[in-house]
Scaffold this motif. Sequence first.
Motif, mmCIF file in Angstrom:
data_model
loop_
_atom_site.group_PDB
_atom_site.id
_atom_site.type_symbol
_atom_site.label_atom_id
_atom_site.label_comp_id
_atom_site.label_asym_id
_atom_site.label_seq_id
_atom_site.Cartn_x
_atom_site.Cartn_y
_atom_site.Cartn_z
ATOM 1 N N TYR A 1 1.135 -0.958 -0.262
ATOM 2 C CA TYR A 1 0.164 -0.186 0.349
ATOM 3 C C TYR A 1 0.848 1.299 -0.085
ATOM 4 O O TYR A 1 2.189 1.153 0.627
ATOM 5 C CB TYR A 1 -1.042 0.246 1.048
ATOM 6 N N SER A 2 0.085 2.520 -0.344
ATOM 7 C CA SER A 2 0.769 3.304 -0.304
ATOM 8 C C SER A 2 0.360 4.163 1.521
ATOM 9 O O SER A 2 0.102 4.232 2.207
ATOM 10 C CB SER A 2 0.349 4.424 -1.001
ATOM 11 N N ALA A 3 2.139 4.668 1.791
ATOM 12 C CA ALA A 3 2.209 5.414 2.941
ATOM 13 C C ALA A 3 1.380 6.590 3.063
ATOM 14 O O ALA A 3 0.978 6.952 4.184
ATOM 15 C CB ALA A 3 3.325 5.109 3.743
ATOM 16 N N GLU A 4 1.153 7.530 1.962
ATOM 17 C CA GLU A 4 0.887 8.592 1.964
ATOM 18 C C GLU A 4 -1.078 8.390 1.682
ATOM 19 O O GLU A 4 -0.940 9.840 2.141
ATOM 20 C CB GLU A 4 0.760 9.485 0.595
ATOM 21 N N ASP A 5 -1.138 7.524 1.821
ATOM 22 C CA ASP A 5 -2.810 6.928 1.051
ATOM 23 C C ASP A 5 -3.266 6.136 2.674
ATOM 24 O O ASP A 5 -2.718 5.331 2.849
ATOM 25 C CB ASP A 5 -2.486 6.209 0.720
ATOM 26 N N ALA A 6 -3.590 6.890 3.823
ATOM 27 C CA ALA A 6 -4.400 5.960 4.979
ATOM 28 C C ALA A 6 -5.393 5.196 4.108
ATOM 29 O O ALA A 6 -5.704 4.026 4.609
ATOM 30 C CB ALA A 6 -4.397 6.685 5.968
ATOM 31 N N LYS A 7 -5.844 5.237 3.683
ATOM 32 C CA LYS A 7 -6.976 4.928 3.035
ATOM 33 C C LYS A 7 -6.506 3.075 2.128
ATOM 34 O O LYS A 7 -7.125 2.024 2.155
ATOM 35 C CB LYS A 7 -8.267 4.974 2.184
ATOM 36 N N SER A 8 -5.432 3.715 1.446
ATOM 37 C CA SER A 8 -4.862 2.270 1.228
ATOM 38 C C SER A 8 -4.396 1.249 2.223
ATOM 39 O O SER A 8 -4.468 -0.015 1.985
ATOM 40 C CB SER A 8 -3.594 2.389 -0.064
ATOM 41 N N LYS A 9 -3.620 1.937 3.154
ATOM 42 C CA LYS A 9 -3.408 0.775 4.053
ATOM 43 C C LYS A 9 -4.952 0.146 5.094
ATOM 44 O O LYS A 9 -4.662 -1.126 5.056
ATOM 45 C CB LYS A 9 -2.769 1.580 5.381
ATOM 46 N N GLU A 10 -6.258 1.118 5.249
ATOM 47 C CA GLU A 10 -6.637 0.034 5.175
ATOM 48 C C GLU A 10 -7.390 -0.767 4.542
ATOM 49 O O GLU A 10 -7.995 -1.701 5.046
ATOM 50 C CB GLU A 10 -8.583 1.697 5.390
ATOM 51 N N LEU A 11 -7.308 -0.949 3.752
ATOM 52 C CA LEU A 11 -7.520 -1.555 2.464
ATOM 53 C C LEU A 11 -7.115 -2.518 2.632
ATOM 54 O O LEU A 11 -6.803 -3.649 2.785
ATOM 55 C CB LEU A 11 -7.943 -1.515 0.712
ATOM 56 N N ALA A 12 -5.850 -2.270 2.433
ATOM 57 C CA ALA A 12 -4.907 -3.633 2.749
ATOM 58 C C ALA A 12 -5.178 -4.357 4.450
ATOM 59 O O ALA A 12 -4.801 -5.697 4.240
ATOM 60 C CB ALA A 12 -3.403 -3.049 3.223
ATOM 61 N N GLU A 13 -4.970 -4.183 5.799
ATOM 62 C CA GLU A 13 -5.834 -4.637 6.256
ATOM 63 C C GLU A 13 -7.222 -5.604 6.305
ATOM 64 O O GLU A 13 -7.070 -6.297 6.133
ATOM 65 C CB GLU A 13 -6.062 -3.743 7.331
ATOM 66 N N VAL A 14 -8.218 -4.920 5.147
ATOM 67 C CA VAL A 14 -9.336 -5.538 5.665
ATOM 68 C C VAL A 14 -9.212 -6.534 3.816
ATOM 69 O O VAL A 14 -9.510 -7.666 3.986
ATOM 70 C CB VAL A 14 -10.188 -4.704 4.488
ATOM 71 N N PHE A 15 -7.621 -6.876 2.790
ATOM 72 C CA PHE A 15 -7.871 -7.337 2.280
ATOM 73 C C PHE A 15 -7.488 -8.600 2.373
ATOM 74 O O PHE A 15 -7.319 -9.326 2.362
ATOM 75 C CB PHE A 15 -6.459 -6.856 1.035
ATOM 76 N N ASN A 16 -6.204 -8.447 4.073
ATOM 77 C CA ASN A 16 -5.517 -9.292 4.871
ATOM 78 C C ASN A 16 -5.458 -10.613 4.215
ATOM 79 O O ASN A 16 -4.782 -11.596 4.230
ATOM 80 C CB ASN A 16 -6.934 -10.513 5.463
ATOM 81 N N ALA A 17 -4.076 -10.299 3.354
ATOM 82 C CA ALA A 17 -2.904 -10.700 3.351
ATOM 83 C C ALA A 17 -2.302 -11.414 3.905
ATOM 84 O O ALA A 17 -2.136 -11.147 5.267
ATOM 85 C CB ALA A 17 -2.491 -10.891 2.052
ATOM 86 N N PRO A 18 -1.648 -13.299 4.172
ATOM 87 C CA PRO A 18 -0.444 -13.418 4.533
ATOM 88 C C PRO A 18 0.450 -11.645 5.596
ATOM 89 O O PRO A 18 0.436 -12.131 6.497
ATOM 90 C CB PRO A 18 0.076 -14.173 4.172
ATOM 91 N N PHE A 19 0.897 -11.372 4.324
ATOM 92 C CA PHE A 19 1.567 -10.104 5.077
ATOM 93 C C PHE A 19 1.136 -8.509 4.033
ATOM 94 O O PHE A 19 0.803 -8.991 3.247
ATOM 95 C CB PHE A 19 3.038 -9.939 4.236
ATOM 96 N N HIS A 20 1.450 -7.862 4.586
ATOM 97 C CA HIS A 20 1.384 -6.481 4.212
ATOM 98 C C HIS A 20 2.056 -5.617 4.701
ATOM 99 O O HIS A 20 2.943 -5.781 6.179
ATOM 100 C CB HIS A 20 -0.146 -5.623 4.188
ATOM 101 N N PHE A 21 2.447 -4.345 3.716
ATOM 102 C CA PHE A 21 3.693 -3.436 3.597
ATOM 103 C C PHE A 21 3.492 -2.083 3.551
ATOM 104 O O PHE A 21 2.788 -2.140 2.132
ATOM 105 C CB PHE A 21 4.907 -4.115 4.392
ATOM 106 N N ALA A 22 3.735 -1.380 3.632
ATOM 107 C CA ALA A 22 3.831 0.170 2.510
ATOM 108 C C ALA A 22 5.355 0.389 1.363
ATOM 109 O O ALA A 22 5.878 -0.421 1.913
ATOM 110 C CB ALA A 22 4.236 1.298 3.389
ATOM 111 N N SER A 23 4.749 0.730 0.233
ATOM 112 C CA SER A 23 6.001 1.036 -0.331
ATOM 113 C C SER A 23 5.682 1.743 -1.837
ATOM 114 O O SER A 23 4.837 2.291 -1.602
ATOM 115 C CB SER A 23 5.768 -0.769 -1.263
#
Length: 323
Positions: free
Chosen positions: A160-182
């Motif tokens: 997800y994009s660190a600049e975009d809090a909503k993309s982080k929320e979306l990453a958490e919802v998706f719930n892949a084994p790992f997530h990180f900002a890139s």
Amino acid sequence: MDVDEENKTITINGEVISPGQNSLVRIGISRLPTGTLIDIPVHVFNGKKAGPTVLVQAGLHGDEINGVETLRRMLQENAFNIKKGAVIVVPILNIFGFIHFSRDVPDGKDVNRSFPGTRAGSLASRIAHTYTSEILPQVDFGIDLHTGGSQRHNFPQIRYSAEDAKSKELAEVFNAPFHFASRQINGSFRKTTFKMGIPTIVFEAGESMRFDENSIQKGMEGIQNVMGEFGMISKKGLAKQKPSIHLNHTRWIRAPRAGMFVPEVDNGKLVTKGQILGLVTDTYAKKNKKIKAPFEGYVFCINNQAVVNQGDALFHIGSLNTK
Ligand SMILES: [Zn+2]
């Protein structure tokens, strides 16, 4: 998460898809030298009730076929039979790359470095431009399916994009084994959607030109998790999963010398500091260079290339710590 609830028609290539309608639209892109028309198939599922519009796409890199299979299976299983909102499904964005077994279009350009594109630009730029103008203005959230490039195998992960809090929320919802900002790369789909105010996540799973069942399953589950969160489908039938692990710091471990590379850990596994991850050896049984983990963390990418040069990226590992 907070979303705009607005009942809308979707218009692609001049075709209007009203709430309660589904359609397969084909956007004409170009022709092969033989005259064969190349078009991008776009499946539109417009729910009866108001809700957000989610774009799910694969094959932006034509040789990254895991996502293509993920979406094919979901289409086959009627997984986009949604109650509300809309889903736009693009199983293969880069048709040229797909039929050439290539990441790029025939002139060697990467569509994912050509966004937002221009009308009279290179083929990659024109594909990006068509996409940016026809589809993106109607999208509220984006999910972009990729795999590792070349023979690098990514354990299923969301970027997800660190600049975009909503993309982080979306990453958490998706719930892949790992997530990180890139970092957002210039000319990428994700950077363009960010500028257009569309929170977007990139799912990286498996390697190019190879199906990986775990990656396909995690992709399907993640997309369903997002649709469940937005009330598009019932959350009841969704698979129970472990919570996604957030990696705060990631690092590539590179080949210390040229030789044959033999990994000794499984992808996705937790390793301790100093643990041997693999070997790079010469072909004469004279030299053996052990590769050790520089810190405790999870291995989330392994290069499956057997013969490597000094400096080649071999393992991508991520730590829960910030350094
Ligand atoms: Zn890719």
